[in-house]
Design a protein around this motif. Structure first.
Motif, short mmCIF file in Angstrom:
data_model
loop_
_atom_site.label_atom_id
_atom_site.label_comp_id
_atom_site.label_asym_id
_atom_site.label_seq_id
_atom_site.Cartn_x
_atom_site.Cartn_y
_atom_site.Cartn_z
N GLY A 32 -86.27 19.26 -52.90
CA GLY A 32 -85.27 19.95 -52.09
C GLY A 32 -85.76 21.29 -51.57
N ALA A 33 -86.45 22.05 -52.41
CA ALA A 33 -86.97 23.35 -51.99
C ALA A 33 -88.09 23.19 -50.96
CB ALA A 33 -87.46 24.13 -53.20
N ILE A 34 -88.91 22.17 -51.12
CA ILE A 34 -89.98 21.92 -50.13
C ILE A 34 -89.37 21.53 -48.80
CG2 ILE A 34 -91.91 20.39 -49.54
CD1 ILE A 34 -92.60 20.44 -52.59
N ARG A 35 -88.37 20.67 -48.83
CA ARG A 35 -87.70 20.28 -47.59
C ARG A 35 -87.11 21.51 -46.89
NH1 ARG A 35 -82.76 15.90 -46.94
NH2 ARG A 35 -82.23 16.49 -44.81
N GLN A 61 -94.92 7.78 -53.97
CA GLN A 61 -94.48 6.43 -53.60
C GLN A 61 -93.34 5.88 -54.46
OE1 GLN A 61 -97.95 3.96 -53.12
NE2 GLN A 61 -98.87 5.39 -51.68
N ALA A 62 -92.60 6.75 -55.13
CA ALA A 62 -91.40 6.34 -55.88
C ALA A 62 -90.21 7.13 -55.34
CB ALA A 62 -91.58 6.59 -57.37
N MET A 63 -89.12 6.46 -55.07
CA MET A 63 -87.93 7.13 -54.57
C MET A 63 -87.53 8.25 -55.54
SD MET A 63 -87.21 5.63 -51.76
CE MET A 63 -85.56 6.18 -51.44
N CYS A 64 -87.03 9.35 -54.97
CA CYS A 64 -86.64 10.48 -55.81
C CYS A 64 -85.54 11.27 -55.13
CB CYS A 64 -87.85 11.37 -56.09
SG CYS A 64 -88.44 12.25 -54.63
N GLY A 65 -84.97 12.17 -55.89
CA GLY A 65 -83.94 13.06 -55.38
C GLY A 65 -84.48 14.46 -55.17
N PRO A 66 -83.63 15.35 -54.68
CA PRO A 66 -84.07 16.71 -54.36
C PRO A 66 -84.47 17.53 -55.58
CG PRO A 66 -81.70 16.50 -54.08
CD PRO A 66 -82.23 15.12 -54.34
N GLU A 67 -84.07 17.12 -56.76
CA GLU A 67 -84.39 17.87 -57.98
C GLU A 67 -85.77 17.54 -58.55
OE1 GLU A 67 -83.11 13.93 -58.99
OE2 GLU A 67 -82.09 15.39 -57.73
N GLN A 68 -86.44 16.53 -57.98
CA GLN A 68 -87.77 16.13 -58.47
C GLN A 68 -88.76 17.29 -58.37
OE1 GLN A 68 -89.22 13.05 -59.67
NE2 GLN A 68 -90.87 14.50 -60.04
#
Length: 85
Positions: A32-35, A61-68
């Motif tokens: 999220g911070a990178i986005r 290559q694995a789905m993730c959320g903004p907290e990753q």
């Protein structure tokens, strides 16, 4: 930290690039911070990656959320949700 960014579908079309190597500032460690950091470039970056856009993300290559949490050398991908028919 250096990471590989990949852009797909409408995100790629808006940015007119499919990938880039990016240096991310210290303290910017989650998806999220990178986005938000990328959107802060303004212009087409805000259009493609702004908070109001519904996007999916993948970390190595694995789905993730903004907290990753993202580590140096990783791959982060942004793409719109996909619908089937």
């Amino acid at each position: 930290m250096n990471i590989k960014l990949r852009y797909f579908a409408s995100v790629r079309e808006t940015l007119d690039i499919s990938h880039e190597m990016a240096t991310i500032p210290d303290g910017v460690v989650t998806v999220g911070a990178i986005r938000a950091h990328l959107a802060s470039r303004g212009g087409i970056w805000a259009d493609a990656l702004g908070a109001e856009k519904t996007l999916r993300t993948a970390y190595n290559q694995a789905m993730c959320g903004p907290e990753q949490v993202v580590e140096a050398g990783a791959e982060l991908a942004f793409f719109p949700p996909v619908t089937g028919g």
